[in-house]
Design a protein around this motif. Sequence first.
Motif, PDB file in Angstrom:
ATOM      1  N   MET A 224       0.832  -1.204   0.000  1.00 45.83           N
ATOM      2  CA  MET A 224       0.000   0.000   0.000  1.00 45.83           C
ATOM      3  C   MET A 224       0.865   1.252   0.000  1.00 45.83           C
ATOM      4  O   MET A 224       0.608   2.202  -0.743  1.00 45.83           O
ATOM      5  CB  MET A 224      -0.933   0.002   1.209  1.00 45.83           C
ATOM      6  N   MET A 225       1.896   1.275   0.825  1.00 44.26           N
ATOM      7  CA  MET A 225       2.737   2.464   0.902  1.00 44.26           C
ATOM      8  C   MET A 225       3.543   2.663  -0.384  1.00 44.26           C
ATOM      9  O   MET A 225       3.751   3.796  -0.806  1.00 44.26           O
ATOM     10  CB  MET A 225       3.635   2.419   2.130  1.00 44.26           C
ATOM     11  N   ASP A 226       3.955   1.572  -1.027  1.00 43.42           N
ATOM     12  CA  ASP A 226       4.616   1.704  -2.333  1.00 43.42           C
ATOM     13  C   ASP A 226       3.653   2.317  -3.345  1.00 43.42           C
ATOM     14  O   ASP A 226       4.019   3.218  -4.097  1.00 43.42           O
ATOM     15  CB  ASP A 226       5.095   0.345  -2.849  1.00 43.42           C
ATOM     16  N   ARG A 227       2.419   1.847  -3.348  1.00 44.98           N
ATOM     17  CA  ARG A 227       1.403   2.368  -4.257  1.00 44.98           C
ATOM     18  C   ARG A 227       1.093   3.828  -3.931  1.00 44.98           C
ATOM     19  O   ARG A 227       0.947   4.661  -4.828  1.00 44.98           O
ATOM     20  CB  ARG A 227       0.135   1.518  -4.165  1.00 44.98           C
ATOM     21  N   PHE A 228       1.026   4.154  -2.643  1.00 44.67           N
ATOM     22  CA  PHE A 228       0.746   5.523  -2.225  1.00 44.67           C
ATOM     23  C   PHE A 228       1.856   6.464  -2.660  1.00 44.67           C
ATOM     24  O   PHE A 228       1.600   7.569  -3.143  1.00 44.67           O
ATOM     25  CB  PHE A 228       0.543   5.577  -0.708  1.00 44.67           C
TER      26      PHE A 228
END
Length: 156
Positions: A112-116
């Motif tokens: 999720m944080m990579d995508r964010f």
Amino acid sequence: MTKHEPATDEELLDAVGPAFGKLRRSSLLEVENPISQKDLSRTLVLNIVLEAEQGDGREITVGAVAEYLAVDPSVASRMVSDSISAGYLVRAASQQDGRRTILHLSPEGWDMMDRFRRHQRAAFEYVTADWSERDRLDFARLMLKYVDSQNALRHR
């Protein structure tokens, strides 16, 4: 350019606060791999845990989340529980004090944080598409300098 340029230095400085408030709302722009409003809120918590895991290795508790976000511990607890229910965080026993529960990003939380991060970059590039490369890089450097100064004040 803005529709109304502040006329004086004082007006310019007074406009900074409201501008910061608008930044978070604008991050929902329609860019590649959009982030839902719910996940956008979750990233507030996830980012605190991520920075600790990538940085100095501090152990993050619900209390630390409350402190960082300047919210009531019960609000932080609900935010953390929501991120756990979504599969982004896991609870673990502290290695420093076994009575304490700490938080870690799950593999889904890391994803999720990579995508964010990709979403944030895409939003920045979309918003500044008509800026010169020099203005983009200057703004990015100054924003990072501002955040570093703000963090330094927190640690005093």
